[in-house]
Design an enzyme around this catalytic site. Structure first.
Site: not given
Length: 415
Positions: A231, A298, A310, A283, A294, A167, A273, A287, A189, A291
């Site tokens: 980015e 994606h 990417h 998010e 993106h 965990r 960031k 946040r 993330k 994206n």
């Protein structure tokens, strides 16, 4: 899947014969194995910029270190309770992984290695299971730690493994690509891909630290450095206009990974960031602006079976988002033109196949940012002024797509 011992102490590697396999293309913005054996710098003198990231609780606070010769900071970051460290690295960075392991041994840690596939092949549940197996076989406890060495995909996978083992155990990221430094390694993330889409299974797990060792960029091919710049460009459009000025004013320096300009671009992008993530780790609000580009990006990655880098997909996604901003009446044509001009100056694609719209739309509907039947895009009201746009009608998406649509046989090669 039975891992076997490789060379070196505690070294295990995953054979991909029974795991996911990607057939690579020759185009320069396609995903390929990461560059071999980046240098950690030989001068021995530390030169460190510290960028703090704060979380919702003190345990989520960490620093991003940018500079040279950063491996020596690891013992202080992890403390004396940590005995064992698993170094997760791709096969192309075996020499670098061994260098990190040797440094850890000299510092008194018991070090182990898990060698995994390169690039997006790494983000698969079988790869995560292999890493859990290595951790279990070597009796890793909650006070032990993981270090990731590699690009954005390795960071995503290793973070996911760290967040789920017992965990949650601590992880330090050592990103070795520009993309990893300015994006994947910062923010907590983690994710793996599924057959249904990219990053659909994941967690939020802030690292103990991120070490952006600029020396590792020395061996990065120029085209991969430039795809990583997508980015950086994103950070310029959503928050820091000076990033865009630096790129436009220094066309040669941005191609030299060791130039002061690239160092400043990395630090500025990380600060963008870090500031956003510090406000909104999970998010639930601001946040989401990260994206930008993106949603379509994606979808393109999935359409290309993750063979595009990417940054190349996000570049097309940013042009689309800019055109969508214009269509919605938020943005002027000059900023749309500037988006195209900057990305083209980096050799990045700004259009995509005309015949793929329906396929891309179906993928975008599964996007994590969707709410009910409405597709949500991050658009711009101006440079540094992002906002959410819930698209009321698919016809708007289709008409906007015509602005970036190219004939199927159009080929673009990055530099």
């Amino acid at each position: 899947m039975s891992p076997h011992n490789g060379h070196g102490h505690g070294h295990q590697k995953l054979s991909t014969a029974e795991g996911p396999h990607t057939q690579l293309s020759e185009s320069d913005y396609r995903s390929v194995d990461e560059s071999p054996a980046p240098s950690f710098g030989a001068s021995g003198e530390q030169d460190i910029t510290v960028i703090p990231v704060t979380g919702e609780r003190p345990s989520e606070n960490y620093n991003v270190l940018v500079g040279h010769n950063l491996l020596g900071t690891i013992p202080e970051i992890l403390g004396k309770r940590t005995k064992k460290i698993l170094v997760i690295h791709p096969r192309a960075l075996r020499a670098t992984g061994e260098l990190v392991m040797e440094d850890l041994r000299k510092a008194g840690f018991e070090s182990f290695s898990a060698e995994i596939p390169d690039a997006e092949e790494a983000k698969h549940h079988q790869v995560a299971a292999f890493c859990w197996q290595v951790l279990g076989q070597n009796d890793f406890t909650r006070t032990d730690a993981i270090i990731s060495v590699g690009g954005g995909a390795i960071t995503d996978l290793a973070g996911f493994v760290a967040s789920t083992w017992l965990r949650g155990v601590r992880i330090i990221h050592i990103p070795t690509t520009l993309l990893g430094m300015v994006d994947a390694a910062v923010g907590g993330k983690t994710a793996i891909n599924t057959a249904e889409g990219k990053n659909l299974v994941g967690t939020f797990w802030p690292p103990a630290a991120v070490l952006c060792e600029l020396g590792t960029l020395r061996t990065l091919p120029e085209n991969e450095l430039l795809t990583g710049m997508a980015e950086v460009v994103k950070c310029g459009f959503i928050a820091d206009p000076q990033i865009l000025d630096l790129i436009e004013q220094n066309p040669q320096a941005i191609r030299d990974s060791q130039s002061p300009v690239v160092s400043e671009l990395i630090e500025r992008s990380i600060r963008v960031k870090a500031e956003v993530v510090s406000e909104d780790l999970r998010e639930s609000g601001r946040r989401e602006i990260l994206n930008y580009g993106h949603t379509l990006g994606h979808a393109i990655e999935r359409a290309e079976r993750y063979q595009w880098r990417h940054g190349a997909a996000v570049a097309v996604g940013m042009v689309y988002a800019a055109e969508l901003s214009l269509a919605a009446g938020y943005l002027d044509e000059q900023t749309v033109d500037r988006t195209r001009r900057i990305l083209e100056s980096l050799g990045l694609p700004t259009g995509y196949r005309r015949d793929r719209f329906q396929q891309l739309l179906e993928t975008m509907r599964r996007d994590k940012k969707s709410r009910g039947n409405l597709l949500r895009f991050i658009v711009l009201e101006g440079v540094g002024r992002p906002r959410v746009y819930e698209v009321p009608d698919d016809s708007i998406l289709f008409m906007t797509y015509q602005e970036i649509a190219e004939d199927a046989d159009t080929s673009r090669v990055v530099l």
